[in-house]
Design a protein around this motif. Structure first.
Motif, PDB file in Angstrom:
ATOM      1  N   VAL A  74      -6.477  -8.504  -8.269  1.00  0.00           N
ATOM      2  CA  VAL A  74      -7.662  -9.257  -7.843  1.00  0.00           C
ATOM      3  C   VAL A  74      -7.223 -10.696  -7.567  1.00  0.00           C
ATOM      4  O   VAL A  74      -6.525 -11.305  -8.388  1.00  0.00           O
ATOM      5  N   ILE A  75      -7.603 -11.210  -6.407  1.00  0.00           N
ATOM      6  CA  ILE A  75      -7.345 -12.621  -6.090  1.00  0.00           C
ATOM      7  C   ILE A  75      -8.689 -13.340  -6.109  1.00  0.00           C
ATOM      8  O   ILE A  75      -9.598 -13.008  -5.348  1.00  0.00           O
ATOM      9  N   ASP A  76      -8.823 -14.281  -7.031  1.00  0.00           N
ATOM     10  CA  ASP A  76     -10.063 -15.036  -7.223  1.00  0.00           C
ATOM     11  C   ASP A  76     -10.001 -16.289  -6.343  1.00  0.00           C
ATOM     12  O   ASP A  76      -9.134 -17.142  -6.532  1.00  0.00           O
ATOM     13  N   THR A  77     -10.909 -16.370  -5.365  1.00  0.00           N
ATOM     14  CA  THR A  77     -10.877 -17.502  -4.422  1.00  0.00           C
ATOM     15  C   THR A  77     -11.836 -18.636  -4.819  1.00  0.00           C
ATOM     16  O   THR A  77     -12.073 -19.542  -4.034  1.00  0.00           O
ATOM     17  N   SER A  78     -12.347 -18.580  -6.036  1.00  0.00           N
ATOM     18  CA  SER A  78     -13.348 -19.586  -6.432  1.00  0.00           C
ATOM     19  C   SER A  78     -12.723 -20.897  -6.894  1.00  0.00           C
ATOM     20  O   SER A  78     -13.412 -21.889  -7.072  1.00  0.00           O
TER      21      SER A  78
END
Length: 198
Positions: free
Chosen positions: A172-176
């Motif tokens: 999972v890549i979290d872009t937040s």
């Protein structure tokens, strides 16, 4: 060559993340861009889509807004559209695989919005989900021109919930947390994918 799926719901930052893989030297096949090309003047999908959905072709290209109105929330119409477009896009994807293989790439990223919804994960060595909190997603999408809360809800209804995608993902890549944090995650994922299997 490993086949890596990259997916994420609307407004999660998938296109930006795909560009980061490209910047790192990984070939990326963008399914949306392939569809855009197929719908444009001279594109392979213009005639068959126009025939199946009268009134959706204007000035020699598929009018995406008219087509969206013809299929959104209509499962049978959506299935019909997919049966036309998927085989055509499959050809361009095969060409991308050939080019990546010829270049000696050890992996290719397939940027596909609906991997899980179409069962595409079965054909991948790993799937990366791009994600962000729901309130950030809504704010990003509603800032787009021509987007309304109703239209966003209709699009989200076609997509698997983000929580379910995250649960199924290999990564999972979290872009937040901003671009640099996302880029660091991309670098870490590439390193993990290149590790020899035990």
């Amino acid at each position: 060559m490993k086949i890596i799926g990259l997916t994420g719901s609307i407004g999660m930052g998938k296109s930006t993340t795909a560009a980061m893989f490209r910047d790192a030297g990984i070939p990326v096949y963008d399914a949306d861009a392939a569809v855009h090309a197929a719908y444009d003047v001279g594109g392979v999908a213009v005639a068959p889509v126009g025939e199946a959905f009268p009134g959706t072709v204007r000035d020699g290209r598929v009018d995406r807004e008219a087509l969206r109105n013809a299929v959104l929330g209509k499962p049978e119409a959506m299935a019909k559209l997919n049966s036309i477009v998927h085989p055509l896009i499959g050809r361009s994807r095969a060409e991308a695989f050939e080019a990546a293989t010829a270049s000696g790439a050890d992996m290719i990223v397939l940027d596909v919005p609906l991997i899980y919804e179409t069962g595409g994960e079965k054909n991948m060595d790993a799937v990366i989900v791009v994600s962000a909190p729901a309130e950030m997603q809504r704010a990003r999408v509603l800032a787009r021109e021509g987007m309304s809360p109703e239209r966003l809800d209709a699009i989200l209804a076609q997509q698997m919930p983000d929580a379910e995608k995250r649960k199924r993902a290999d990564f999972v890549i979290d872009t937040s947390k901003g671009l640099e944090a996302a880029r660091t995650q991309v670098t870490e994922v590439i390193a993990a994918l290149r590790k020899p299997s035990p």
